[in-house]
Design a protein around this motif. Structure first.
Motif, PDB file in Angstrom:
ATOM      1  N   SER A 151       0.862  -1.183   0.000  1.00 55.56           N
ATOM      2  CA  SER A 151       0.000   0.000   0.000  1.00 55.56           C
ATOM      3  C   SER A 151       0.901   1.237   0.000  1.00 55.56           C
ATOM      4  N   ALA A 152       0.329   2.354  -0.413  1.00 52.21           N
ATOM      5  CA  ALA A 152       1.108   3.602  -0.443  1.00 52.21           C
ATOM      6  C   ALA A 152       1.646   3.948   0.937  1.00 52.21           C
ATOM      7  N   GLY A 153       0.806   3.754   1.951  1.00 52.26           N
ATOM      8  CA  GLY A 153       1.230   4.064   3.317  1.00 52.26           C
ATOM      9  C   GLY A 153       2.383   3.196   3.779  1.00 52.26           C
ATOM     10  N   ASN A 154       2.299   1.896   3.524  1.00 53.32           N
ATOM     11  CA  ASN A 154       3.376   0.989   3.936  1.00 53.32           C
ATOM     12  C   ASN A 154       4.650   1.237   3.140  1.00 53.32           C
ATOM     13  N   TYR A 155       4.498   1.537   1.857  1.00 54.11           N
ATOM     14  CA  TYR A 155       5.664   1.854   1.026  1.00 54.11           C
ATOM     15  C   TYR A 155       6.392   3.084   1.579  1.00 54.11           C
ATOM     16  N   LEU A 156       5.635   4.134   1.879  1.00 55.41           N
ATOM     17  CA  LEU A 156       6.250   5.350   2.423  1.00 55.41           C
ATOM     18  C   LEU A 156       6.857   5.107   3.803  1.00 55.41           C
ATOM     19  N   LEU A 157       6.192   4.317   4.624  1.00 60.44           N
ATOM     20  CA  LEU A 157       6.711   3.990   5.946  1.00 60.44           C
ATOM     21  C   LEU A 157       8.055   3.269   5.839  1.00 60.44           C
ATOM     22  N   LEU A 158       8.130   2.265   4.974  1.00 64.63           N
ATOM     23  CA  LEU A 158       9.380   1.517   4.835  1.00 64.63           C
ATOM     24  C   LEU A 158      10.493   2.384   4.247  1.00 64.63           C
ATOM     25  N   CYS A 159      10.134   3.256   3.312  1.00 66.83           N
ATOM     26  CA  CYS A 159      11.138   4.184   2.779  1.00 66.83           C
ATOM     27  C   CYS A 159      11.679   5.073   3.889  1.00 66.83           C
ATOM     28  N   GLU A 160      10.790   5.574   4.734  1.00 69.70           N
ATOM     29  CA  GLU A 160      11.217   6.425   5.845  1.00 69.70           C
ATOM     30  C   GLU A 160      12.104   5.657   6.816  1.00 69.70           C
ATOM     31  N   MET A 161      11.684   4.456   7.194  1.00 64.83           N
ATOM     32  CA  MET A 161      12.453   3.656   8.157  1.00 64.83           C
ATOM     33  C   MET A 161      13.834   3.292   7.622  1.00 64.83           C
ATOM     34  N   ALA A 162      13.890   2.971   6.337  1.00 62.49           N
ATOM     35  CA  ALA A 162      15.165   2.550   5.750  1.00 62.49           C
ATOM     36  C   ALA A 162      15.996   3.725   5.238  1.00 62.49           C
ATOM     37  N   GLY A 163      15.436   4.918   5.254  1.00 59.43           N
ATOM     38  CA  GLY A 163      16.169   6.081   4.758  1.00 59.43           C
ATOM     39  C   GLY A 163      16.277   6.106   3.246  1.00 59.43           C
ATOM     40  N   LEU A 164      15.256   5.604   2.556  1.00 53.70           N
ATOM     41  CA  LEU A 164      15.250   5.586   1.091  1.00 53.70           C
ATOM     42  C   LEU A 164      14.324   6.677   0.564  1.00 53.70           C
ATOM     43  N   ASP A 165      14.676   7.229  -0.579  1.00 49.75           N
ATOM     44  CA  ASP A 165      13.861   8.254  -1.220  1.00 49.75           C
ATOM     45  C   ASP A 165      12.721   7.579  -1.982  1.00 49.75           C
ATOM     46  N   PRO A 166      11.468   7.781  -1.589  1.00 48.88           N
ATOM     47  CA  PRO A 166      10.360   7.100  -2.266  1.00 48.88           C
ATOM     48  C   PRO A 166      10.207   7.500  -3.731  1.00 48.88           C
ATOM     49  N   TYR A 167      10.654   8.694  -4.076  1.00 52.70           N
ATOM     50  CA  TYR A 167      10.546   9.143  -5.468  1.00 52.70           C
ATOM     51  C   TYR A 167      11.559   8.456  -6.381  1.00 52.70           C
ATOM     52  N   ALA A 168      12.573   7.846  -5.811  1.00 51.03           N
ATOM     53  CA  ALA A 168      13.591   7.168  -6.625  1.00 51.03           C
ATOM     54  C   ALA A 168      13.029   5.937  -7.323  1.00 51.03           C
ATOM     55  N   TYR A 169      11.906   5.430  -6.849  1.00 51.06           N
ATOM     56  CA  TYR A 169      11.334   4.195  -7.406  1.00 51.06           C
ATOM     57  C   TYR A 169      10.018   4.453  -8.125  1.00 51.06           C
ATOM     58  N   LEU A 170       9.745   5.716  -8.404  1.00 51.88           N
ATOM     59  CA  LEU A 170       8.533   6.098  -9.106  1.00 51.88           C
ATOM     60  C   LEU A 170       8.815   6.052 -10.607  1.00 51.88           C
ATOM     61  N   GLU A 171       8.029   5.261 -11.324  1.00 56.63           N
ATOM     62  CA  GLU A 171       8.191   5.161 -12.779  1.00 56.63           C
ATOM     63  C   GLU A 171       7.063   5.912 -13.461  1.00 56.63           C
ATOM     64  N   ARG A 172       7.453   6.757 -14.367  1.00 49.25           N
ATOM     65  CA  ARG A 172       6.467   7.492 -15.157  1.00 49.25           C
ATOM     66  C   ARG A 172       6.603   7.064 -16.608  1.00 49.25           C
ATOM     67  N   PRO A 173       5.495   6.720 -17.243  1.00 45.72           N
ATOM     68  CA  PRO A 173       5.586   6.369 -18.660  1.00 45.72           C
ATOM     69  C   PRO A 173       5.949   7.604 -19.471  1.00 45.72           C
ATOM     70  N   PRO A 174       6.570   7.399 -20.612  1.00 46.95           N
ATOM     71  CA  PRO A 174       6.920   8.568 -21.424  1.00 46.95           C
ATOM     72  C   PRO A 174       5.661   9.328 -21.832  1.00 46.95           C
ATOM     73  N   HIS A 175       5.759  10.634 -21.771  1.00 41.39           N
ATOM     74  CA  HIS A 175       4.616  11.477 -22.116  1.00 41.39           C
ATOM     75  C   HIS A 175       4.426  11.449 -23.627  1.00 41.39           C
ATOM     76  N   ARG A 176       3.231  11.173 -24.041  1.00 39.35           N
ATOM     77  CA  ARG A 176       2.921  11.144 -25.467  1.00 39.35           C
ATOM     78  C   ARG A 176       2.071  12.363 -25.783  1.00 39.35           C
ATOM     79  N   ARG A 177       2.623  13.228 -26.593  1.00 37.40           N
ATOM     80  CA  ARG A 177       1.921  14.450 -26.944  1.00 37.40           C
ATOM     81  C   ARG A 177       0.861  14.163 -28.000  1.00 37.40           C
ATOM     82  N   VAL A 178      -0.315  14.634 -27.794  1.00 37.65           N
ATOM     83  CA  VAL A 178      -1.401  14.444 -28.753  1.00 37.65           C
ATOM     84  C   VAL A 178      -1.467  15.669 -29.655  1.00 37.65           C
ATOM     85  N   THR A 179      -1.366  15.428 -30.948  1.00 39.60           N
ATOM     86  CA  THR A 179      -1.459  16.499 -31.933  1.00 39.60           C
ATOM     87  C   THR A 179      -2.531  16.140 -32.946  1.00 39.60           C
ATOM     88  N   LEU A 180      -2.902  17.089 -33.777  1.00 43.34           N
ATOM     89  CA  LEU A 180      -3.875  16.793 -34.827  1.00 43.34           C
ATOM     90  C   LEU A 180      -3.354  15.709 -35.756  1.00 43.34           C
TER      91      LEU A 180
END
Length: 98
Positions: A49-78
């Protein structure tokens, strides 16, 4: 939509536990808000869960944003809209018959 790379997180979390000399039992004892099942899910790259993920990151001293994957942005055009597949119209057997 962004998602958490649980496999990368699991590897980093496991490495962090080794670095600080914690077994799952010791981590459970030192971090009272956790339990063995949660720690095991984290080590085995299971969804948390988001809460448990953030808790474990805090306890272990890990940056939660380091494991965030964003798909490539696809621009919509005509042009990209015009190049989309469209289902061709088809004649129907009953069309025109009355």
């Amino acid at each position: 939509m962004a998602d958490i790379a649980f496999l990368r997180f699991a590897n980093a979390f496991h490495d962090r536990l080794k670095d600080i000399g914690y077994s799952l039992r010791r981590a459970e004892h030192q971090w009272p808000d956790t339990d063995r099942a949660m720690l095991s899910r984290a080590i085995n790259a299971k969804t948390l869960s988001a809460g448990n993920y953030l808790l474990l990151c805090e306890m272990a001293g890990l940056d939660p944003y380091a494991y965030l994957e964003r798909p490539p942005h696809r621009r919509v055009t005509l042009k990209s809209i015009a190049e989309q597949m469209v289902t061709p119209s088809a004649t129907r057997e009953t069309e025109g018959a009355r």
